[in-house]
Motif scaffolding. Sequence first.
Motif, PDB file in Angstrom:
ATOM      1  N   SER A  58      18.110  87.675  59.698  1.00  0.00           N
ATOM      2  CA  SER A  58      16.623  88.002  60.268  1.00  0.00           C
ATOM      3  C   SER A  58      16.698  89.345  60.989  1.00  0.00           C
ATOM      4  O   SER A  58      17.071  89.510  62.116  1.00  0.00           O
ATOM      5  N   ALA A  79      10.646  83.946  58.763  1.00  0.00           N
ATOM      6  CA  ALA A  79      11.654  83.009  58.412  1.00  0.00           C
ATOM      7  C   ALA A  79      10.997  81.607  58.718  1.00  0.00           C
ATOM      8  O   ALA A  79      11.068  80.451  58.027  1.00  0.00           O
ATOM      9  N   TYR A 137      18.710  81.324  62.637  1.00  0.00           N
ATOM     10  CA  TYR A 137      18.232  82.732  62.307  1.00  0.00           C
ATOM     11  C   TYR A 137      18.861  83.766  63.060  1.00  0.00           C
ATOM     12  O   TYR A 137      18.954  83.539  64.309  1.00  0.00           O
ATOM     13  N   ALA A 157      12.508  86.683  62.269  1.00  0.00           N
ATOM     14  CA  ALA A 157      12.675  85.028  62.590  1.00  0.00           C
ATOM     15  C   ALA A 157      11.331  84.450  62.384  1.00  0.00           C
ATOM     16  O   ALA A 157      11.094  83.293  62.207  1.00  0.00           O
TER      17      ALA A 157
END
Lengths: 383, 303
Positions: free
Chosen positions: B213, B34, B132, B31
């Motif tokens: 994720s 991301a 996510y 995460a």
Amino acid sequence: MKNKNKNEREVVFWPGNIVVAEAAIAAGCRFFAGYPITPSSEIAHALSKRLPEVGGKFIQMEDEIAAMGALIGASLTGLKVFTATSGPGFSLKQENIGYASIIEAPCVIVNVMRGGPSTGLPTALGQSDVMQARWGTHGDRPVIALTPSYLDEVYSETIRAFNLAEMLRMPVFVLIDEVLGHLSERLEIPDPSEYELIDRPRPTVPPEEYIPYDSSQGDVPPMADYFTGYRWHTTGLNHDKTGFPTTDPKICQEEEERMERKVSSNLDKIISYDEFMTEDAEIGVVAFGSTARAAMVAVSDARDKGIKAGLLRPITLWPFPEEPARELGKKVKGIVVAEANLGQMIYEVERVAGCNGPVIGSNKVGGVPIYPGEILEKIEELV
Amino acid sequence: MEALSYLKHFKEVAEHEIMHSGHVACPGCGAAIAMRLALKTLGRDTMLIIPACCWAVIDGPFPYSACSVPVYQTAFETASITAGAVRAGLDATGKKGINVVAWAGDGGTFDIGFGQLSACAERNDNIIYVCYDNEAYMNTGIQRSSATPWGAWTSTTPGSDYKKERKKNLLEIMAAHRIPYAASTTVAYPDDLVLKFRKAMSIEGFRLIHIFSPCPPGHKALEKNSILEARYAVESRVFPLYEVEDGTKYTLSMDPPTRPVADYLDLQGRFRHLNKKERSFIQQAVDEEWTRLMHRMRIDEAL
């Protein structure tokens, strides 16, 4: 780790959340619906394993509202049910708590209180849901909230919560907090022969004579389990004794008053409290839950200093133990109300104690416990 | 289909570092990666609306907070509607050119926030909604969500009671709302992620980006394997990368080599308890889903 003591009681060293889970199973609970929320999640973890082992059902729900709804549905099938949550989840459950109250569905809601409003302090102590427990849902309805202070009491009060919920057909809250939920303590598990388990009153009449909210035999109407041959209509609307909606003002008034009476006429069975050195007390202290443990130390320390302090510890927070508070109010010249919030129970103490001296708060909301020294300072203020 | 480039477009945005060091994510957190890639692409004129989830804490305390864009941490179930309302407010006050991004985990998207998410999509609120997806409630202690895949261990699906339900197919559900843009991506393919955010930014209306994720503590995986896990998720077709425009126009982003699902499962302790039969059930389910996806890709042509 489990051992047995001389009396053949099981001796364990468990955290409070596990104590809640095990006590619920001992109380006969066979259904749990819950949603992940700190600091109560360990209760769900434990039950996801334990309930299937005893033939019960564990459901992880998609949110807090759903968990409360599921609880009511399962209760109507005749199961003993409970959920565990914390502040934000308790808020989300409130509508359905009102629903459970009006249809008179027995259920237990354990709120492991945390700090702050909103997301607040998820991993830290708070005792801020005193008034939410009392007034959180809209409308008038009776309330029972139990606030144990020790883990053996968490065990016994959780069992008592199920008993009261079943006996009086209503939601019952157990308010513990992050400290009690995560604190591990030695406790002896009572043998099942040492406590009574109560089931909801069930109909004794044949199905064709069943009137769902018939209060002719008492304020708690017998409750039929779904699909046992008894038909009843369940609605969140105000209803008459048939269970069907009504707007008749007289019936609505009577029914709401009957629901209130389930608690007000059973205070002797509901109210539980503990007193420590109150006989000759000149300064009163009132505290519940984990804060009461610090308050007890503060009272002892005050006695060491020659101050005659005494503690009243409500184990039943709602309905509030008015009688002992009034007795305390009569004999002391001031009261300290210690609670991990900015002052909630203090309103109730002020209302009922009738103390001639000042009633002051010892409050803390930062997520750490109130220390005995802080309560002692307030006691000394009143001397 | 063009082979998916790994770093071509990533290099174009590489210099814009909007997420800084100081975040408090676990090592190997998908995460966090991301967010870094997303913010690089979105730029500074971005507003993040984050409900209760790992990212509500990952941003970190002041002055170490990692994201140098405004963050609005909202209640668990409200990321989408809060973002929709922020957009409405910005519109009403005449502020233009701002990316309003709801950034939520799988619990806040698939479960508690699902009703609101659907409502926002139906109203076509002009926001980018990012999920996510680490496939469980990792922030509260690894409880199952409806994004948790079949067979996974979680703290509420323990032992032989491992999860027996399938993961919800978020992208298909959202595409069925006929939103302008819905896409899946993951951190092992930075270019894909960058391109999808760029595309989302070029479109008006409700846009959904679903990011697989990896979560080392929750997946019981090694921190160093996070990118590998995300890559294997795609290559084994567990998590296909594709996009759906207006609910009908499907585009496959990458036709991966067919890697056995076992390679993906083996990286993660949460699947360790599964026997051979259960593992082959997962392979079979993945193959079936892929075939269905391929059919959906061709529906438009048939029409």
